[in-house]
Every structure is written in C-alpha cells, then in structure tokens.
Design a protein around this motif. Structure first.
Motif, PDB file in Angstrom:
ATOM      1  N   GLU A  74       0.850  -1.186   0.000  1.00 37.69           N
ATOM      2  CA  GLU A  74       0.000   0.000   0.000  1.00 37.69           C
ATOM      3  C   GLU A  74       0.891   1.243   0.000  1.00 37.69           C
ATOM      4  O   GLU A  74       2.113   1.154   0.071  1.00 37.69           O
ATOM      5  CB  GLU A  74      -0.933  -0.001   1.205  1.00 37.69           C
ATOM      6  N   GLY A  75       0.255   2.390  -0.090  1.00 35.17           N
ATOM      7  CA  GLY A  75       1.002   3.632  -0.035  1.00 35.17           C
ATOM      8  C   GLY A  75       1.712   4.000  -1.316  1.00 35.17           C
ATOM      9  O   GLY A  75       2.690   4.758  -1.298  1.00 35.17           O
ATOM     10  N   PHE A  76       1.220   3.501  -2.451  1.00 39.05           N
ATOM     11  CA  PHE A  76       1.859   3.822  -3.732  1.00 39.05           C
ATOM     12  C   PHE A  76       1.480   5.242  -4.159  1.00 39.05           C
ATOM     13  O   PHE A  76       0.330   5.668  -4.022  1.00 39.05           O
ATOM     14  CB  PHE A  76       1.443   2.829  -4.809  1.00 39.05           C
ATOM     15  N   ASP A  77       2.453   5.946  -4.708  1.00 32.91           N
ATOM     16  CA  ASP A  77       2.195   7.259  -5.292  1.00 32.91           C
ATOM     17  C   ASP A  77       1.535   7.147  -6.656  1.00 32.91           C
ATOM     18  O   ASP A  77       0.787   8.040  -7.062  1.00 32.91           O
ATOM     19  CB  ASP A  77       3.514   8.032  -5.439  1.00 32.91           C
ATOM     20  N   LEU A  78       1.838   6.072  -7.370  1.00 27.72           N
ATOM     21  CA  LEU A  78       1.280   5.839  -8.705  1.00 27.72           C
ATOM     22  C   LEU A  78       0.971   4.361  -8.866  1.00 27.72           C
ATOM     23  O   LEU A  78       1.794   3.505  -8.530  1.00 27.72           O
ATOM     24  CB  LEU A  78       2.281   6.252  -9.787  1.00 27.72           C
ATOM     25  N   VAL A  79      -0.222   4.071  -9.377  1.00 22.79           N
ATOM     26  CA  VAL A  79      -0.569   2.726  -9.842  1.00 22.79           C
ATOM     27  C   VAL A  79      -0.983   2.856 -11.304  1.00 22.79           C
ATOM     28  O   VAL A  79      -1.785   3.727 -11.659  1.00 22.79           O
ATOM     29  CB  VAL A  79      -1.710   2.107  -9.011  1.00 22.79           C
ATOM     30  N   HIS A  80      -0.424   1.995 -12.145  1.00 20.84           N
ATOM     31  CA  HIS A  80      -0.666   2.081 -13.586  1.00 20.84           C
ATOM     32  C   HIS A  80      -0.934   0.697 -14.155  1.00 20.84           C
ATOM     33  O   HIS A  80      -0.283  -0.281 -13.783  1.00 20.84           O
ATOM     34  CB  HIS A  80       0.560   2.680 -14.300  1.00 20.84           C
ATOM     35  N   ALA A  81      -1.909   0.624 -15.063  1.00 20.74           N
ATOM     36  CA  ALA A  81      -2.180  -0.606 -15.808  1.00 20.74           C
ATOM     37  C   ALA A  81      -2.497  -0.234 -17.245  1.00 20.74           C
ATOM     38  O   ALA A  81      -3.299   0.666 -17.497  1.00 20.74           O
ATOM     39  CB  ALA A  81      -3.350  -1.369 -15.197  1.00 20.74           C
ATOM     40  N   ARG A  82      -1.870  -0.931 -18.190  1.00 17.94           N
ATOM     41  CA  ARG A  82      -2.127  -0.691 -19.611  1.00 17.94           C
ATOM     42  C   ARG A  82      -2.509  -1.986 -20.302  1.00 17.94           C
ATOM     43  O   ARG A  82      -1.779  -2.972 -20.227  1.00 17.94           O
ATOM     44  CB  ARG A  82      -0.883  -0.081 -20.283  1.00 17.94           C
ATOM     45  N   LEU A  83      -3.681  -1.988 -20.926  1.00 22.96           N
ATOM     46  CA  LEU A  83      -4.169  -3.144 -21.668  1.00 22.96           C
ATOM     47  C   LEU A  83      -4.238  -4.388 -20.777  1.00 22.96           C
ATOM     48  O   LEU A  83      -3.820  -5.479 -21.163  1.00 22.96           O
ATOM     49  CB  LEU A  83      -3.291  -3.401 -22.900  1.00 22.96           C
ATOM     50  N   VAL A  84      -4.767  -4.197 -19.576  1.00 26.29           N
ATOM     51  CA  VAL A  84      -4.868  -5.275 -18.597  1.00 26.29           C
ATOM     52  C   VAL A  84      -6.324  -5.527 -18.194  1.00 26.29           C
ATOM     53  O   VAL A  84      -6.833  -6.645 -18.321  1.00 26.29           O
ATOM     54  CB  VAL A  84      -4.035  -4.971 -17.332  1.00 26.29           C
TER      55      VAL A  84
END
Length: 267
Positions: free
Chosen positions: A105-115
């Motif tokens: 937890e505590g992420f500054d950014l979460v990213h997902a592409r084509l998921v």
C-alpha cells in the motif's frame, strides 16, 4: 506458485516469440503513456506499482524517473521477461490483480495498460488498485475500446481493406468469447469516479498507420490463427492472404483507440 492465466488474452507469453507483442505495444503506446506519467509528475522517490508488467519498457522508464530512493513493483501472471531485466529499484512479482491482495500500500502511482479489459474480475482489480494508493496518489488506467473503432482499415478502399476488417471482426469475436470486455475503455472515466477518485480526466489515442501496428497485428493473427479457423470465423486461406498483405506494407492499418483515464485518491 501456480497460476491460471485469465482467459481474455489472445497471447500466451510462454511461447517462443512472446516478446514480439510486448515490443510492438511499447512502440505503439509508450510515448503516450510516458507523456501521461510526466503530466502526473512522477519523480524521484516515488513508489509505483505497474500492473501487468509483462514487458520491460514501462518498468525501465519508471525506474529511471524515481531513482535509487524510489520503488517500482511490477506484477503479472507471467514474469519471466520482466524478471530477466529487473534491476533495483524494480521488484517483479507473480500476481493476479483480479484475485489477490495488492503487493503493498502507499503507492504514489498505480498504472495498468491493456490489462483490466482482459482479467476475470475487473471490478475487484480496480478496487485493489485504488486501495493500494496513498492519500493523494494517482491512478492511471489505459485500455483499448475495440468496439469504439472496430476496423483494421477505417478506409475500406477495396478487397485488401475488406479482408483486414473481416479478420479484425474475427479477432474481436474471439476476444469476446474469451471474456474480454471490448468496450471497456469508454467506461474508465465513470469507473474511476465511482471508485472515489477526484480530478478524473481521460483522452483517446490511436495510430492510423504505423509499422508497429502491422507488427502487432501480424503477431496477433499468427497467435490466433488456429482458433479463428477452428471457430469458422475466418478461413485458413484468408488468414494466409491477410498475413501476406501485412508483409507487403500496403495497408494503412489502424489500432483500436487506447483510452487513458487518470485520477487522484482523496487526501
């Protein structure tokens, strides 16, 4: 740990030339994705979770930007390719975003592409990604909307373009059969707002012609060939003719729009 791959994907990353779709996807969409990262303000010391990190280009960009004081966690069901290239501050884990708790937890950014359009439980996956953010953290989800622009060749000039669109229709039918949501991209702004994110924005991007689009289409059709023929969606002769046309470089081949949506978790 044994994992069952979610069924919406057409590619099996364990195949010999599995790197080809990753490389073509990177060539097509990395510039757009990195532009969003820069807009969000990814910088030194950031903690980032890259969901669906089968390839290496996004992990490498994030690692360079966050530097030695940052952290980049890349997760996927098949991590062989990413693990081979991982160096600090990158950490790669085998993980199913639609079935398991987030890797911290505590992420500054979460990213997902084509998921997310491909996974078994999209709602759970999105909730997991939002939960993993710190207050004020940013979520960027990028997914295709195949139904929004379903054509391989938007200018259907003649038989070659008609064949491209026929094969693309077969691929779309295969994806739907395997559980993919081919209209998921357009839902992203609403879904991010409903998940409680603020300052939600979105935009669409799709190349109308590109060598990388041809490379991705070629890899996709070769991977799906037997299923297209077995399901009587396309004949084997049509597949072979289409692959030859792709090699000729005479088609203005388009991708489906990539919808990028981003928002901030309430502080």
């Amino acid at each position: 740990m044994t994992q069952t791959r979610t069924h919406g994907y057409l590619f099996d990353p364990r195949q010999t030339e599995a790197g080809r779709p990753y490389d073509a996807t990177a060539a097509l969409f990395d510039a757009s994705t990195f532009r969003h990262f820069e807009r969000i303000g990814v910088g030194p010391g950031w903690r980032c979770w890259e969901v669906g990190a089968g390839g290496t280009s996004v992990l490498a960009w994030l690692a360079k930007r966050v530097g030695p004081t940052g952290r980049v966690v890349g997760t996927d069901l098949d991590i062989a390719r990413a693990s081979a290239a991982a160096r600090p501050p990158v950490e790669v884990r085998c993980h199913d975003v639609s079935a398991q708790e987030p890797p911290g937890e505590g992420f500054d950014l979460v990213h997902a592409r084509l998921v997310l359009s491909h996974v078994t439980d999209r709602d759970r996956a999105l909730r997991s990604m939002v939960r993993a953010l710190r207050p004020g953290g940013r979520l960027l989800v990028e997914d295709a909307d195949i139904a929004l622009q379903p054509l391989g060749c938007p200018e259907e000039q003649g038989p070659a373009q008609q064949l491209a669109n026929h094969v693309r229709q077969g691929l779309r039918a295969l994806l739907a059969e395997r559980g993919a949501d081919t209209a998921y991209g357009r839902r992203l702004p609403r879904l991010l707002r409903e998940a409680g994110l603020a300052q939600v924005e979105a935009e669409a991007y799709f190349p109308l012609t590109s060598p990388a689009a041809v490379a991705l289409e070629t890899a996709t059709v070769q991977e799906a060939r037997d299923r297209l023929v077995d399901r009587a969606l396309v004949t084997g002769a049509d597949v072979d003719r289409y692959l030859a046309q792709l090699v000729s470089g005479t088609l203005d081949l388009a991708t489906a729009p990539l919808i990028s949506a981003w928002g901030r978790k309430a502080a």
